[in-house]
Design an enzyme around this catalytic site. Structure first.
Site, PDB file in Angstrom:
ATOM      1  N   SER A  70      16.396 -13.421  -9.028  1.00 34.66           N
ATOM      2  CA  SER A  70      16.138 -14.589 -10.111  1.00 34.66           C
ATOM      3  C   SER A  70      16.825 -15.884  -9.676  1.00 34.66           C
ATOM      4  O   SER A  70      16.501 -17.051 -10.422  1.00 34.66           O
ATOM      5  CB  SER A  70      16.365 -14.333 -11.272  1.00 34.66           C
ATOM      6  N   LYS A  73      15.019 -18.877  -8.584  1.00 33.98           N
ATOM      7  CA  LYS A  73      14.168 -19.709  -9.846  1.00 33.98           C
ATOM      8  C   LYS A  73      14.688 -21.194  -9.862  1.00 33.98           C
ATOM      9  O   LYS A  73      13.883 -21.984 -10.387  1.00 33.98           O
ATOM     10  CB  LYS A  73      14.481 -19.081 -11.073  1.00 33.98           C
ATOM     11  N   VAL A 267      19.005 -10.106 -10.370  1.00 32.22           N
ATOM     12  CA  VAL A 267      19.260  -8.595 -10.408  1.00 32.22           C
ATOM     13  C   VAL A 267      19.699  -7.932  -9.117  1.00 32.22           C
ATOM     14  O   VAL A 267      19.946  -6.812  -9.225  1.00 32.22           O
ATOM     15  CB  VAL A 267      18.236  -7.773 -11.070  1.00 32.22           C
TER      16      VAL A 267
HETATM   17  O1  DON Z   1      10.724 -10.377 -11.821  1.00 27.76           O
HETATM   18  C1  DON Z   1      11.794  -9.344 -11.560  1.00 27.76           C
HETATM   19  O2  DON Z   1      11.810  -8.813 -12.408  1.00 27.76           O
HETATM   20  C2  DON Z   1      12.584  -9.852 -10.402  1.00 27.76           C
HETATM   21  N1  DON Z   1      12.029 -10.173  -9.233  1.00 27.76           N
HETATM   22  C3  DON Z   1      13.706 -10.770 -10.814  1.00 27.76           C
HETATM   23  C4  DON Z   1      14.448 -10.472 -11.993  1.00 27.76           C
HETATM   24  C5  DON Z   1      15.607 -11.093 -11.934  1.00 27.76           C
HETATM   25  O3  DON Z   1      16.567 -11.149 -11.026  1.00 27.76           O
HETATM   26  C6  DON Z   1      16.362 -11.140 -13.401  1.00 27.76           C
HETATM   27  N2  DON Z   1      17.717 -11.524 -13.001  1.00 27.76           N
HETATM   28  N3  DON Z   1      18.596 -11.255 -13.728  1.00 27.76           N
END
Ligand code: DON
Length: 313
Positions: A70, A73, A267
């Site tokens: 994320s 983003k 994540v």
């Molecule tokens: O879309 C998702 O669930 C992952 N590709 C990214 C999520 C993420 O990193 C949220 N973060 N803390």
């Protein structure tokens, strides 16, 4: 106001953190809902600080590439703002959600307009805006391209195994995208838009590369990266504000309270933090807390911010 840090003190704080965190037992848990991320060793810990000028300072596993997830983003938002400017905000809000990053609850009551660009539905709309506003000659993977430019490192790539893992398991993201399509807030086709979102999440970078890529935010949109059309002072200011209020999902208030710097987590266990006018910081340890933020990366940035007096408050 630009403010060069005391590099000797900074190096010693970073080395101290990396040494202590290498032996820390309480490391949290790796994200396992994306199977490929579950295989990464919890033992990693790295940190890098890129001051506005000069080479970044590194400690621990700062040269090991990890999935930025994320954190991408931030770079996706930068590209979308370059392509459509403030009209982006007709389709995405700017308020913290107070909900987990993949929640669908608010999306239903708010008729398909995501609260902000740093939760999954917001980033999916951002990916749709990028795809729908491409001009001839634009790079095929503009978020990757921007990361390479900002980090001054063309070797940065998408981790294809992580990408495939996200495609295979990303049903919730597809559900969010179909819901927004039903509400008229998605222009492209869902499989194509989520593919583009998954690819940006699967970019692999080291702490060194990530700190370099975040430096334009610390530099207020000026400095070495200012030649890129996507980088402007106003954009840097806005992105920092959103990182502070929305960058760590439903822990954003707690992170502002503890650290006092704009932060964006992923994540994969990475966190990008910005000390405005001073430096960009990237920390990584794959173990997450119950909100999905890296336990040790957060603790390390908290310690660094305290020791160096970098909180904006
Ligand atoms: O879309 C998702 O669930 C992952 N590709 C990214 C999520 C993420 O990193 C949220 N973060 N803390």
């Amino acid at each position: 106001m630009p403010n060069a840090p005391d590099l000797e003190k900074l190096k010693s704080v970073l080395d101290g953190i990396a040494t202590r965190y290498a032996g820390e037992a309480e490391r949290g848990d790796v994200a396992d809902y994306i199977p490929e991320l579950a295989d990464v060793s919890l033992n990693h810990f790295g940190i890098a600080v890129a001051p506005l000028q000069g080479a970044p300072l590194l400690a621990g596993d700062a040269e090991v590439a990890f999935s930025i997830q994320s954190i991408s983003k931030v770079f996706g938002l930068t590209v979308a703002l370059e392509r459509v400017g403030a009209t982006l905000w007709r389709r995405v809000g700017r308020e913290p959600s107070g909900d987990p990053f993949n929640s669908i609850v608010q999306l239903e009551s708010e008729r398909g307009k995501p609260r902000n660009p740093f939760i999954n539905p917001g980033a999916i709309v951002v990916a749709d805006v990028i795809l729908g506003n491409a001009k001839p000659g634009d790079p095929e993977e503009p978020v990757l391209d921007l990361c390479r430019y900002l980090a001054e490192d063309p070797s940065i790539t998408v981790d294809e195994a992580v990408f495939q893992s996200e495609v295979a398991t990303g049903h919730r993201n597809r559900a969010l995208a179909y819901f927004m399509q039903a509400e008229g807030n998605l222009e492209g086709e869902v499989p194509e838009v989520v593919k583009s979102y998954f690819r940006q999440c699967s970019i692999a970078m080291s702490c060194r590369q990530l700190a370099m890529a975040g430096r334009f935010l610390a530099a207020g949109g000026q400095g070495a990266a200012a030649d890129h059309a996507a980088v402007t002072p106003e954009r840097a200011r806005r992105i920092n504000a959103l990182m502070m209020t929305c960058g760590c999902y439903d822990a954003s208030g707690e992170v502002a309270f503890r650290i006092g710097l704009p932060c964006k987590s992923g994540v994969g266990g990475g966190i990008l933090a910005i000390a405005p006018g001073i430096a960009a910081i990237a920390a990584w340890c794959p173990g997450l807390d119950d909100k999905g933020n890296s336990r040790l990366a957060l603790a390390a940035i908290e310690e660094l911010s305290r020791e160096m007096g970098w909180s904006v408050f």
